[in-house]
Scaffold this active site. Structure first.
Site, PDB file in Angstrom:
ATOM      1  N   ASP A  45      13.923 -71.410  28.956  1.00  0.00           N
ATOM      2  CA  ASP A  45      14.390 -70.109  29.461  1.00  0.00           C
ATOM      3  C   ASP A  45      13.571 -68.977  28.836  1.00  0.00           C
ATOM      4  O   ASP A  45      13.312 -67.964  29.480  1.00  0.00           O
ATOM      5  CB  ASP A  45      15.869 -69.920  29.127  1.00  0.00           C
ATOM      6  CG  ASP A  45      16.753 -70.837  29.962  1.00  0.00           C
ATOM      7  OD1 ASP A  45      16.434 -71.046  31.142  1.00  0.00           O
ATOM      8  OD2 ASP A  45      17.747 -71.345  29.419  1.00  0.00           O
ATOM      9  N   GLU A  85      19.902 -59.669  28.306  1.00  0.00           N
ATOM     10  CA  GLU A  85      20.741 -58.693  27.621  1.00  0.00           C
ATOM     11  C   GLU A  85      19.935 -57.711  26.777  1.00  0.00           C
ATOM     12  O   GLU A  85      18.753 -57.941  26.467  1.00  0.00           O
ATOM     13  CB  GLU A  85      21.784 -59.370  26.711  1.00  0.00           C
ATOM     14  CG  GLU A  85      21.291 -59.933  25.396  1.00  0.00           C
ATOM     15  CD  GLU A  85      20.503 -61.212  25.526  1.00  0.00           C
ATOM     16  OE1 GLU A  85      19.274 -61.163  25.288  1.00  0.00           O
ATOM     17  OE2 GLU A  85      21.066 -62.245  25.854  1.00  0.00           O
TER      18      GLU A  85
HETATM   19  P1  NAD Z   1      15.591 -68.965  21.419  1.00  0.00           P
HETATM   20  O1  NAD Z   1      14.389 -69.819  21.300  1.00  0.00           O
HETATM   21  O2  NAD Z   1      16.386 -68.601  20.200  1.00  0.00           O
HETATM   22  O3  NAD Z   1      16.541 -69.681  22.494  1.00  0.00           O
HETATM   23  C1  NAD Z   1      17.771 -69.222  22.827  1.00  0.00           C
HETATM   24  C2  NAD Z   1      18.551 -70.244  23.651  1.00  0.00           C
HETATM   25  O4  NAD Z   1      19.201 -69.502  24.668  1.00  0.00           O
HETATM   26  C3  NAD Z   1      17.756 -71.336  24.341  1.00  0.00           C
HETATM   27  O5  NAD Z   1      18.457 -72.539  24.190  1.00  0.00           O
HETATM   28  C4  NAD Z   1      17.740 -70.920  25.806  1.00  0.00           C
HETATM   29  O6  NAD Z   1      17.696 -72.015  26.700  1.00  0.00           O
HETATM   30  C5  NAD Z   1      19.051 -70.214  25.897  1.00  0.00           C
HETATM   31  N1  NAD Z   1      19.104 -69.231  26.970  1.00  0.00           N
HETATM   32  C6  NAD Z   1      18.250 -68.198  27.210  1.00  0.00           C
HETATM   33  N2  NAD Z   1      18.636 -67.536  28.314  1.00  0.00           N
HETATM   34  C7  NAD Z   1      19.758 -68.165  28.753  1.00  0.00           C
HETATM   35  C8  NAD Z   1      20.643 -67.928  29.815  1.00  0.00           C
HETATM   36  N3  NAD Z   1      20.474 -66.911  30.631  1.00  0.00           N
HETATM   37  N4  NAD Z   1      21.711 -68.752  29.938  1.00  0.00           N
HETATM   38  C9  NAD Z   1      21.940 -69.773  29.101  1.00  0.00           C
HETATM   39  N5  NAD Z   1      21.141 -70.035  28.068  1.00  0.00           N
HETATM   40  C10 NAD Z   1      20.066 -69.233  27.894  1.00  0.00           C
HETATM   41  O7  NAD Z   1      15.180 -67.599  22.102  1.00  0.00           O
HETATM   42  P2  NAD Z   1      14.352 -67.306  23.405  1.00  0.00           P
HETATM   43  O8  NAD Z   1      14.000 -68.590  24.077  1.00  0.00           O
HETATM   44  O9  NAD Z   1      13.299 -66.329  23.082  1.00  0.00           O
HETATM   45  O10 NAD Z   1      15.473 -66.585  24.271  1.00  0.00           O
HETATM   46  C11 NAD Z   1      15.920 -65.312  23.973  1.00  0.00           C
HETATM   47  C12 NAD Z   1      17.387 -65.320  24.239  1.00  0.00           C
HETATM   48  O11 NAD Z   1      18.046 -65.961  23.166  1.00  0.00           O
HETATM   49  C13 NAD Z   1      18.020 -63.958  24.278  1.00  0.00           C
HETATM   50  O12 NAD Z   1      17.895 -63.354  25.530  1.00  0.00           O
HETATM   51  C14 NAD Z   1      19.451 -64.283  23.912  1.00  0.00           C
HETATM   52  O13 NAD Z   1      20.266 -64.447  25.058  1.00  0.00           O
HETATM   53  C15 NAD Z   1      19.383 -65.604  23.193  1.00  0.00           C
HETATM   54  N6  NAD Z   1      19.940 -65.432  21.861  1.00  0.00           N
HETATM   55  C16 NAD Z   1      21.131 -66.058  21.614  1.00  0.00           C
HETATM   56  C17 NAD Z   1      21.748 -65.886  20.403  1.00  0.00           C
HETATM   57  C18 NAD Z   1      23.068 -66.559  20.185  1.00  0.00           C
HETATM   58  O14 NAD Z   1      23.559 -67.219  21.103  1.00  0.00           O
HETATM   59  N7  NAD Z   1      23.672 -66.385  19.004  1.00  0.00           N
HETATM   60  C19 NAD Z   1      21.173 -65.086  19.416  1.00  0.00           C
HETATM   61  C20 NAD Z   1      19.954 -64.471  19.705  1.00  0.00           C
HETATM   62  C21 NAD Z   1      19.349 -64.645  20.944  1.00  0.00           C
END
Ligand code: NAD
Length: 270
Positions: free
Chosen positions: A45, A125
């Site tokens: 993603d 987001e």
């Molecule tokens: P990353 O490598 O930390 O991966 C984040 C995870 O979020 C991955 O498993 C990815 O598959 C999943 N993901 C991303 N978009 C998604 C969606 N729309 N629905 C379901 N899962 C989704 O970071 P990255 O790959 O650079 O992605 C950035 C995203 O990480 C940000 O947009 C944010 O949504 C997410 N994030 C999540 C957390 C948390 O859940 N605590 C914290 C920081 C960032």
């Protein structure tokens, strides 16, 4: 149809990218970085988030499609062994108008800073967090004071981003056919002195929220995978982007709730 391809850079993603380029050259489908009709993302993603930001000025004319080379992705929903099938489906499509697409809402973020106004778009987001100290910010909804937030931060997500960071914060999962944004708190401080609603809020398309941080507050802002530190932000307005949506090419049905079930629950429902 002109295509461009973005990949994660690991061995499997690179090999798949080479295979696709070879098939496209054999078929005579042109590679075009400046103005592609379809952008293929190979990775996770996060790779699709990169592709979105690379082409955020051309959302009206580009459709995205993703192959996941790790676990099932939300945006990247084709498997590596389906590359040949997907390639044929892309090559068979003669014009962008023939593509079957879904349109998903995105978040528009307007930062008013000491230097002027900046507009950003987020596919998943926007978040703001305090650095070195608790975030203190007034939150208004539709130009009326709503609450004074104190805590780690605030997350404002799109419906397709509701399954990402928002979900970890206890936010609701919102179907992307609903043009809405969701405000979720990140560890708010709630006691007799400080009070916030404590529940995620969903705003429709014709509503907006404004966040007013304390003057010169040092903050970490994130727009999807991108992070920036700022201390010159006076206010932040978030709303559903009015006339702009992201397009995903759908060569086969994969309903949103099936995606949610497969990602978070699995198949073995007893
Ligand atoms: P990353 O490598 O930390 O991966 C984040 C995870 O979020 C991955 O498993 C990815 O598959 C999943 N993901 C991303 N978009 C998604 C969606 N729309 N629905 C379901 N899962 C989704 O970071 P990255 O790959 O650079 O992605 C950035 C995203 O990480 C940000 O947009 C944010 O949504 C997410 N994030 C999540 C957390 C948390 O859940 N605590 C914290 C920081 C960032």
């Amino acid at each position: 149809m002109k295509y461009f391809l973005v990949h994660r850079g690991d061995d499997i993603s690179r090999q798949l990218a080479e295979q696709f380029h070879t098939l496209a050259a054999e078929h005579g489908t042109p590679l075009c970085e400046e103005a592609p009709d379809i952008v293929l993302s190979i990775g996770g993603d996060g790779t699709l988030l990169h592709a979105f930001h690379k082409y955020k000025e051309q959302l009206e004319t580009i459709a995205f499609v993703g192959i996941h080379t790790g676990r099932l992705g939300f945006f990247a929903d084709w498997k590596p062994d389906e590359l040949g099938v997907l390639a044929q489906l892309i090559f068979q499509t003669r014009t962008p108008e023939e593509l079957s697409v879904v349109h998903y809402p995105v978040v528009e973020i307007e930062l008013t800073t000491e230097a002027g106004i900046e507009t950003h778009l987020a596919l998943n987001e926007f978040t703001l967090k305090g650095i070195e100290e608790t975030l203190v910010a007034q939150l208004d909804i539709n130009d009326e004071k709503f609450e004074m937030f104190r805590g780690d931060g605030i997350c404002i997500s799109s419906p397709s981003g509701s399954t990402a960071y928002n979900k970890s914060l206890g936010g609701a999962i919102v179907h992307p056919s609903l043009a809405a944004i969701q405000i979720a708190e990140i560890a708010s401080i709630n006691n007799r002195v400080y009070r916030t609603l404590g529940s995620p809020i969903i705003l429709p398309k014709h509503h907006h929220c404004d966040i007013y941080p304390r003057e010169h507050q040092h903050m970490l802002l994130s727009i999807d995978h991108q992070y920036i530190q700022r201390s010159d932000v006076k206010s932040i307005r978030c709303r559903v982007a009015a006339d702009l949506k992201v397009k995903f090419a759908r060569f086969r049905p994969f309903p949103f709730w099936n995606r949610v079930r497969e990602a978070f629950i699995g198949y073995d429902i007893k």
